[in-house]
Design an enzyme around this catalytic site. Sequence first.
Site, mmCIF file in Angstrom:
data_model
loop_
_atom_site.group_PDB
_atom_site.id
_atom_site.type_symbol
_atom_site.label_atom_id
_atom_site.label_comp_id
_atom_site.label_asym_id
_atom_site.label_seq_id
_atom_site.Cartn_x
_atom_site.Cartn_y
_atom_site.Cartn_z
ATOM 1 N N GLY A 89 13.891 6.590 -31.012
ATOM 2 C CA GLY A 89 14.538 5.846 -29.937
ATOM 3 C C GLY A 89 15.043 4.521 -30.469
ATOM 4 O O GLY A 89 14.686 3.461 -29.962
ATOM 5 N N GLU A 112 18.162 8.742 -31.870
ATOM 6 C CA GLU A 112 18.564 8.230 -30.563
ATOM 7 C C GLU A 112 19.194 9.371 -29.767
ATOM 8 O O GLU A 112 20.015 10.120 -30.299
ATOM 9 C CB GLU A 112 19.567 7.082 -30.740
ATOM 10 N N SER A 149 13.597 13.518 -29.947
ATOM 11 C CA SER A 149 12.372 13.500 -30.762
ATOM 12 C C SER A 149 11.224 14.243 -30.104
ATOM 13 O O SER A 149 10.327 14.741 -30.791
ATOM 14 C CB SER A 149 11.952 12.052 -31.030
ATOM 15 N N CYS A 168 9.478 1.565 -30.698
ATOM 16 C CA CYS A 168 9.722 0.196 -30.240
ATOM 17 C C CYS A 168 10.268 0.170 -28.815
ATOM 18 O O CYS A 168 11.325 0.746 -28.535
ATOM 19 C CB CYS A 168 10.702 -0.503 -31.171
ATOM 20 N N ASP A 171 10.668 3.743 -23.148
ATOM 21 C CA ASP A 171 10.748 3.795 -21.688
ATOM 22 C C ASP A 171 9.328 3.884 -21.125
ATOM 23 O O ASP A 171 8.589 4.806 -21.453
ATOM 24 C CB ASP A 171 11.562 5.021 -21.269
ATOM 25 N N GLU A 248 15.622 -5.178 -27.819
ATOM 26 C CA GLU A 248 14.676 -5.386 -26.722
ATOM 27 C C GLU A 248 13.740 -6.553 -27.030
ATOM 28 O O GLU A 248 13.374 -7.324 -26.151
ATOM 29 C CB GLU A 248 13.878 -4.104 -26.475
#
Length: 272
Positions: A89, A112, A149, A168, A171, A248
């Site tokens: 991700g 991703e 993934s 990292c 969600d 983020e």
Amino acid sequence: MPGTANKRANRERFHAHKGQDGVARLPRKRFYRQRAHANPFSDHALVYPESPDAMDWSSYYPAFVDEKASDETSGPRRLLKDVEIVDIGCGFGGLLVALAPLMPETLMLGLEIRTSVTQFVQEKIWALREQNAAAGGLYQNAACLRANSMKFLPNFFRKAQLSKIFICFPDPHFKARKHKARIVSATLNSEYAFALRPGGVAYTITDVEALHEWMVHHFGAHPSFERVPAEEEQGDECVRVMMSETEEGKKVERNKGQKFVALFRRLEDPPW
């Protein structure tokens, strides 16, 4: 959809012109915006290899192709070394871009699921490669591909292939009925244990304390992992990069929020 078509047209117009020095320009994130999260249980139009041996990495890491081995086989072109670091991700690729120059001989990959975001990272890496062509070939060791993934990790990586896995700011899926979609779970941790070599490390970071506790609980309950001590965690250069270089992470910093970090080491398998 009109919005998607307009974004695509803007991307093409932007990339049609290089900078004044004739070198590729970095993509602009505003042309690649997409919904923040994707449903991992949906049927996405994904391409994935039948097995790790069937994966052709040559277009992702052209500078690391083993030309001699590739000439001798009729299958996928082989690399001089395997992918060793994976960012699950990877978002807009901040971690990859920061780590790549620090470990120029280590192949790292971002996974991703969102199409536009994957394209952004791919184009950013290609542009950085071109911009740094005279600087020893920086960023040749980084790549990104679109993948789910949760479903296809073993299709890409052999047992004990990886040395580091990064998770990292995943969600959080706050609702209890959505917890099955969290990227850390008893089942998925077994897949991470399969791909990680003994001594390898799974890195996790989030700004949601409840999710941090969830990840600590599930990794801690798995027999293949142990938590890395705090003093070792603080001395890990990758932790500093993970906390400061992801998109983020920067957002949390701007909002003066908290970041919760936990590292887990892959243990040796017990004797049969």
